[in-house]
Design an enzyme around this catalytic site. Structure first.
Site, PDB file in Angstrom:
ATOM      1  N   LYS A  14      32.280  15.647 -27.072  1.00 15.52           N
ATOM      2  CA  LYS A  14      31.786  14.350 -27.570  1.00 15.52           C
ATOM      3  C   LYS A  14      32.918  13.483 -28.115  1.00 15.52           C
ATOM      4  O   LYS A  14      33.013  12.304 -27.789  1.00 15.52           O
ATOM      5  CB  LYS A  14      30.747  14.556 -28.700  1.00 15.52           C
ATOM      6  CG  LYS A  14      29.522  15.349 -28.298  1.00 15.52           C
ATOM      7  CD  LYS A  14      28.492  15.392 -29.423  1.00 15.52           C
ATOM      8  CE  LYS A  14      28.892  16.188 -30.633  1.00 15.52           C
ATOM      9  NZ  LYS A  14      29.039  17.638 -30.437  1.00 15.52           N
ATOM     10  N   ARG A  89      21.651  14.785 -36.004  1.00 15.52           N
ATOM     11  CA  ARG A  89      21.654  16.220 -35.710  1.00 15.52           C
ATOM     12  C   ARG A  89      20.355  16.878 -36.164  1.00 15.52           C
ATOM     13  O   ARG A  89      20.190  18.082 -35.969  1.00 15.52           O
ATOM     14  CB  ARG A  89      22.819  16.885 -36.420  1.00 15.52           C
ATOM     15  CG  ARG A  89      24.077  17.059 -35.561  1.00 15.52           C
ATOM     16  CD  ARG A  89      25.146  17.644 -36.466  1.00 15.52           C
ATOM     17  NE  ARG A  89      26.146  18.427 -35.830  1.00 15.52           N
ATOM     18  CZ  ARG A  89      27.391  18.008 -35.628  1.00 15.52           C
ATOM     19  NH1 ARG A  89      27.737  16.773 -35.915  1.00 15.52           N
ATOM     20  NH2 ARG A  89      28.279  18.835 -35.131  1.00 15.52           N
ATOM     21  N   ARG A 128      40.705  25.052 -29.163  1.00 16.21           N
ATOM     22  CA  ARG A 128      40.970  23.876 -29.992  1.00 16.21           C
ATOM     23  C   ARG A 128      41.445  24.296 -31.384  1.00 16.21           C
ATOM     24  O   ARG A 128      42.325  23.674 -31.969  1.00 16.21           O
ATOM     25  CB  ARG A 128      39.681  23.031 -30.086  1.00 16.21           C
ATOM     26  CG  ARG A 128      39.857  21.742 -30.866  1.00 16.21           C
ATOM     27  CD  ARG A 128      38.652  20.835 -30.731  1.00 16.21           C
ATOM     28  NE  ARG A 128      37.577  21.182 -31.641  1.00 16.21           N
ATOM     29  CZ  ARG A 128      36.378  20.584 -31.641  1.00 16.21           C
ATOM     30  NH1 ARG A 128      36.097  19.636 -30.770  1.00 16.21           N
ATOM     31  NH2 ARG A 128      35.454  20.943 -32.499  1.00 16.21           N
ATOM     32  N   ARG A 134      41.406  22.933 -37.719  1.00 14.79           N
ATOM     33  CA  ARG A 134      40.039  22.869 -38.247  1.00 14.79           C
ATOM     34  C   ARG A 134      39.556  24.272 -38.603  1.00 14.79           C
ATOM     35  O   ARG A 134      39.482  25.147 -37.751  1.00 14.79           O
ATOM     36  CB  ARG A 134      39.104  22.252 -37.193  1.00 14.79           C
ATOM     37  CG  ARG A 134      39.034  20.746 -37.293  1.00 14.79           C
ATOM     38  CD  ARG A 134      38.084  20.182 -36.289  1.00 14.79           C
ATOM     39  NE  ARG A 134      36.697  20.597 -36.478  1.00 14.79           N
ATOM     40  CZ  ARG A 134      35.678  20.042 -35.868  1.00 14.79           C
ATOM     41  NH1 ARG A 134      35.876  19.038 -35.046  1.00 14.79           N
ATOM     42  NH2 ARG A 134      34.449  20.470 -36.074  1.00 14.79           N
ATOM     43  N   ARG A 146      27.703  27.552 -35.846  1.00 16.28           N
ATOM     44  CA  ARG A 146      27.546  26.123 -35.509  1.00 16.28           C
ATOM     45  C   ARG A 146      26.658  25.965 -34.282  1.00 16.28           C
ATOM     46  O   ARG A 146      25.808  25.073 -34.230  1.00 16.28           O
ATOM     47  CB  ARG A 146      28.921  25.480 -35.268  1.00 16.28           C
ATOM     48  CG  ARG A 146      29.695  25.295 -36.565  1.00 16.28           C
ATOM     49  CD  ARG A 146      31.161  25.005 -36.308  1.00 16.28           C
ATOM     50  NE  ARG A 146      31.377  23.770 -35.596  1.00 16.28           N
ATOM     51  CZ  ARG A 146      32.495  23.490 -34.921  1.00 16.28           C
ATOM     52  NH1 ARG A 146      33.468  24.373 -34.845  1.00 16.28           N
ATOM     53  NH2 ARG A 146      32.604  22.338 -34.316  1.00 16.28           N
TER      54      ARG A 146
HETATM   55  P1  AMP Z   1      31.661  17.775 -35.748  1.00 23.23           P
HETATM   56  O1  AMP Z   1      32.998  17.181 -36.008  1.00 23.23           O
HETATM   57  O2  AMP Z   1      30.676  16.799 -35.206  1.00 23.23           O
HETATM   58  O3  AMP Z   1      31.741  19.051 -34.938  1.00 23.23           O
HETATM   59  O4  AMP Z   1      31.059  18.212 -37.171  1.00 23.23           O
HETATM   60  C1  AMP Z   1      31.726  19.174 -37.976  1.00 23.23           C
HETATM   61  C2  AMP Z   1      30.809  19.596 -39.111  1.00 23.23           C
HETATM   62  O5  AMP Z   1      30.487  18.460 -39.930  1.00 23.23           O
HETATM   63  C3  AMP Z   1      29.444  20.166 -38.684  1.00 23.23           C
HETATM   64  O6  AMP Z   1      29.510  21.536 -38.346  1.00 23.23           O
HETATM   65  C4  AMP Z   1      28.632  19.909 -39.946  1.00 23.23           C
HETATM   66  O7  AMP Z   1      28.959  20.847 -40.961  1.00 23.23           O
HETATM   67  C5  AMP Z   1      29.154  18.544 -40.407  1.00 23.23           C
HETATM   68  N1  AMP Z   1      28.375  17.441 -39.794  1.00 23.23           N
HETATM   69  C6  AMP Z   1      28.835  16.490 -38.943  1.00 23.23           C
HETATM   70  N2  AMP Z   1      27.858  15.647 -38.591  1.00 23.23           N
HETATM   71  C7  AMP Z   1      26.740  16.078 -39.229  1.00 23.23           C
HETATM   72  C8  AMP Z   1      25.383  15.642 -39.239  1.00 23.23           C
HETATM   73  N3  AMP Z   1      24.973  14.595 -38.517  1.00 23.23           N
HETATM   74  N4  AMP Z   1      24.497  16.330 -40.018  1.00 23.23           N
HETATM   75  C9  AMP Z   1      24.906  17.388 -40.745  1.00 23.23           C
HETATM   76  N5  AMP Z   1      26.140  17.872 -40.752  1.00 23.23           N
HETATM   77  C10 AMP Z   1      27.075  17.222 -40.014  1.00 23.23           C
END
Ligand code: AMP
Length: 190
Positions: A14, A89, A128, A134, A146
């Site tokens: 994404k 989400r 990654r 990260r 996740r």
């Molecule tokens: P991402 O960078 O989108 O993979 O998000 C990394 C982490 O941020 C996720 O595993 C969640 O812990 C948190 N996170 C990001 N977006 C959301 C969301 N819309 N709702 C809840 N947690 C989020």
């Protein structure tokens, strides 16, 4: 306004695709994960709140995420359109997003979902994690958590947008350029 939700499990690509698509269509890119990570880096209260959940591979609670997202949208409402990456989400986030955009007489034009199988996702994320620093990409257990959060809380959003006739599934396996061209094809239908 063209408002797109770029959807898919962790590791689907994404973030990579959002960077390309935002330039091509002049959209404002909101990655909730990036906003949280910036807050963690800057030691803000929001960062402190989010960090514990993120490091375990759990979703940050809706109330915290929704307040943050609403603030970013309201501050930037005069842009050409938004590309939402990593939001919504949960169903509650999707409902809030509809109401929020509705307040400004706009709506989600479509959800474009990158479809990738779990084994590829895990390998991509572990790869990654070697370079990204990260914490949530570095360990198989956190990654599986996740993906589990995705299937239990997020995957249902496919039905949510299918009911609105605006779900577009895209094969998320291939080169970056191949996947971009599939997304562009889906964008032409929005
Ligand atoms: P991402 O960078 O989108 O993979 O998000 C990394 C982490 O941020 C996720 O595993 C969640 O812990 C948190 N996170 C990001 N977006 C959301 C969301 N819309 N709702 C809840 N947690 C989020």
């Amino acid at each position: 306004m063209k408002n797109v939700v770029l959807f898919g499990p962790p590791g689907a690509g994404k973030g990579t695709q959002a960077e390309v698509i935002k330039l091509k269509y002049d959209l404002f890119h909101i990655s909730t994960g990036d906003v949280f990570r910036n807050n963690i880096k800057n030691n803000t209260d929001l960062g402190l709140l989010a960090k514990g959940y993120m490091n375990k591979g759990e979703l940050v609670p809706d109330e915290i995420t929704i307040n943050m997202l609403s603030e970013v949208v309201e501050k930037n409402i005069h842009v050409n359109g938004f590309i939402f990456d990593g939001f919504p989400r949960t169903e509650s986030q999707a409902i809030t997003l509809d109401k929020l955009l509705g307040k400004f007489n706009t709506s989600i034009s479509g959800m474009i979902a990158l479809e990738v199988n779990d084994e590829i996702l895990i390998n991509r994320l572990l790869e990654r994690g070697k370079g990204s620093g990260r914490a949530d990409d570095s360990n198989r257990e956190i990654i599986e958590n996740r993906i589990n959060e995705y299937y239990t809380k997020t995957a249902i959003l496919k039905t949510y947008y299918q009911r609105k006739n605006c779900y577009y599934g895209v094969d998320g396996v291939g080169s970056i350029e191949e996947i971009t061209s599939r997304i562009v094809d889906a964008m032409s239908k929005l």
